[in-house]
Write a protein that holds these residues in place. Structure first.
Motif, mmCIF file in Angstrom:
data_model
loop_
_atom_site.group_PDB
_atom_site.id
_atom_site.type_symbol
_atom_site.label_atom_id
_atom_site.label_comp_id
_atom_site.label_asym_id
_atom_site.label_seq_id
_atom_site.Cartn_x
_atom_site.Cartn_y
_atom_site.Cartn_z
ATOM 1 N N HIS A 139 20.642 -0.341 22.676
ATOM 2 C CA HIS A 139 19.841 -0.441 21.459
ATOM 3 C C HIS A 139 19.844 -1.851 20.868
ATOM 4 O O HIS A 139 18.882 -2.263 20.215
ATOM 5 N N VAL A 140 20.947 -2.594 21.082
ATOM 6 C CA VAL A 140 21.060 -3.923 20.461
ATOM 7 C C VAL A 140 19.980 -4.876 20.987
ATOM 8 O O VAL A 140 19.441 -5.702 20.239
ATOM 9 N N MET B 299 16.591 -4.857 19.054
ATOM 10 C CA MET B 299 16.548 -5.087 17.603
ATOM 11 C C MET B 299 15.878 -6.427 17.296
ATOM 12 O O MET B 299 16.202 -7.440 17.903
ATOM 13 N N ASP C 36 19.497 -8.428 13.576
ATOM 14 C CA ASP C 36 20.784 -7.743 13.554
ATOM 15 C C ASP C 36 21.585 -8.298 12.385
ATOM 16 O O ASP C 36 22.033 -9.447 12.408
ATOM 17 N N TYR D 20 30.599 2.327 12.832
ATOM 18 C CA TYR D 20 29.538 2.403 13.842
ATOM 19 C C TYR D 20 29.532 3.744 14.577
ATOM 20 O O TYR D 20 28.809 4.664 14.217
ATOM 21 N N ASP E 170 23.652 0.791 16.196
ATOM 22 C CA ASP E 170 23.622 -0.678 16.202
ATOM 23 C C ASP E 170 24.994 -1.330 16.300
ATOM 24 O O ASP E 170 25.157 -2.505 15.966
ATOM 25 N N GLN F 265 20.884 -0.030 9.705
ATOM 26 C CA GLN F 265 21.208 -1.356 9.184
ATOM 27 C C GLN F 265 21.084 -1.397 7.657
ATOM 28 O O GLN F 265 20.240 -0.705 7.067
#
Lengths: 304, 304
Positions: free
Chosen positions: A13-14, A17, A20, B203, B210, B269
């Motif tokens: 998923h990172v 993005m 972040d 997390y 994320d 986020q």
């Protein structure tokens, strides 16, 4: 150490993005130029107390001959907005993690993403901390060979989406051995290798008799501590299992060196003088500074 | 509120100690006159961030008409040596606890012993914190009716001497209801009562996508969060289970009020503006300040 692998973030998923926000570090990919700020990092020192991590950063500046003019202070990169203190001196980052594995785990997740976004390569992590010792003179340094839970298992257990997920607590043997090799017979303190137990509490989970709650006897406590000692446990703190499991999960090498403030086989309360403890708390970073100089190809340097 | 029960410390060992060093508070029974320093305390506000707890203390001073002359600052009783920030204004103590239940548990053990040694009576505790919400507009305040573990059980589990010990997470219903009663329809934010889940990580244990590590899909995450929501969970943070279980164990009344910074059913986020978040973070203590004035027999006061 200029080469090495980039930081592997095993979360698909990172990558997708567009921004972040590293909330607890008060940093972000859109608000900060992370590659310029942090791309040259090779060593990260983590420890519980914000004040101590400032001292670690100043010590590393001295160790690496990085001049900080009298009257100048180090910049806390979090500017008081972050939940952690963050200092950078050359290739070294010093960052606090608070107390206990939840606080450390937040910092580790965001640190790993920071190193990833900054394009860092070949980074080595060190936890420099304080602890209670088992059968050691207070002021001794323990380099962790294996991190154990309070069940005395080398396992870091989390509850993820309602299921127990266990991760192995793996520390790189070479880094621990190299750090042990940085101890000197001329040091005014002993450095030993041993297993480290990480508890989720300072009082009951560490078998202390002096907390607000205690439902066991001194004999119960001693039986538990001796069982741990017989298994090779030489110190007790609160973060090594998390440090080991999470750094292993992203394939980063790391080592843990903690100074003992009390011999738990003799007592619970920390009553050494503030002056002694201030000095003892510098000891783990003495070893790490020697390690860093060696790995940067610099000759040994006499350090206080 | 001048009367009330003294603080009960259910640990027989504490009575026999000739000195009690509250190491992480940088206080002690021999080094400090704890009854003179703290004997008049009636309310304790705890929260994660040291900086925010200073603001809470200043807000309480204003609420209680305690004048702090321009140019004067509040004294951090830990003087930077403690692992927590500690402020006292009249009958109110504001103290930080860091992030996660291990960090909170250390503070709670030492706070309870501090209140006991100081001879305090009739003390009420409040946790004023930040959290992620479930199905709520960011900036809403949740007053906790029950604290749940990530297994969605009202239980605080510790490993003591190698055995799992589960304590019930009991919060005083009257204090929660009285705090709810301090909300006003004229407030610019909603205050709701709901269950609170406490995770040991920001997390993975909170189902975020994320973090540096994530082995589940968005569908897995949403199924877990919806299951929690269906059980009445309205917010997720990291300390309420510990706060509830430990304060219940020493028979202290306590309540938890947290402001939501994000709606976790819509995202992970935290991207609200710093200005908004600064203002939101004052909201839980608005309710607590009204509660305190009411319990001190003072008339309502308009507060920012």
């Amino acid at each position: 150490m200029a080469s090495g692998s980039p930081i592997h973030i095993p979360n698909p998923h990172v990558q997708g993005m567009t921004e972040d926000v590293l909330y607890h570090l008060a940093l972000g990919t859109n608000s900060h130029d992370l590659p310029s700020m942090f791309g040259d990092l090779k060593f990260v020192c983590v420890g519980g107390s914000p004040r101590r991590m400032e001292k670690v950063a100043l010590y590393m500046a001295d160790a690496l001959d990085i001049d900080i003019p009298t009257g100048m202070a180090l910049n806390n990169i979090g500017h008081g907005k972050a939940r952690y203190a963050i200092y950078k001196v050359g290739p070294v980052l010093a960052i606090s993690h608070g107390m206990g594995r939840p606080s450390m785990s937040i910092m580790m997740h965001e640190l790993f993403k920071l190193l990833h976004h900054a394009g860092c390569t070949g980074v080595t992590l060190f936890r420099v901390g304080t602890c209670g010792g088992l059968g050691l003179e207070p002021g001794s340094v323990v380099v962790t060979e294996e991190a154990l839970s309070p069940l005395l298992q080398p396992s870091y257990d989390q509850i993820i989406l309602g299921n127990v997920v266990s991760r192995p607590c793996v520390l790189d043997k070479d880094t621990a051995n190299d750090l042990m090799g940085c101890a000197s017979t001329e040091d005014e303190f002993a450095t030993v290798k041993g297993k480290t137990m990480s508890a989720d509490d300072f009082y009951e989970e560490q078998g202390r008799l002096d907390g607000a709650l205690c439902n066991y006897t001194e004999d119960d406590k001693m039986a538990y501590l001796k069982r741990a000692h017989d298994l090779g446990v030489r110190n007790i703190e609160m973060e090594a299992v998390c440090f080991a499991a999470l750094s292993h999960a992203v394939q980063l090498k790391g080592a843990v060196a903690c100074v003992t403030l009390v011999d738990r086989l003799k007592g619970d309360q920390i009553t050494s003088s503030a002056k002694d403890m201030e000095e003892w708390q510098m000891r783990p970073q003495k070893l790490v500074a020697r390690y860093i100089r060696k790995n940067l190809g610099l000759p040994p340097k006499d350090m206080p």
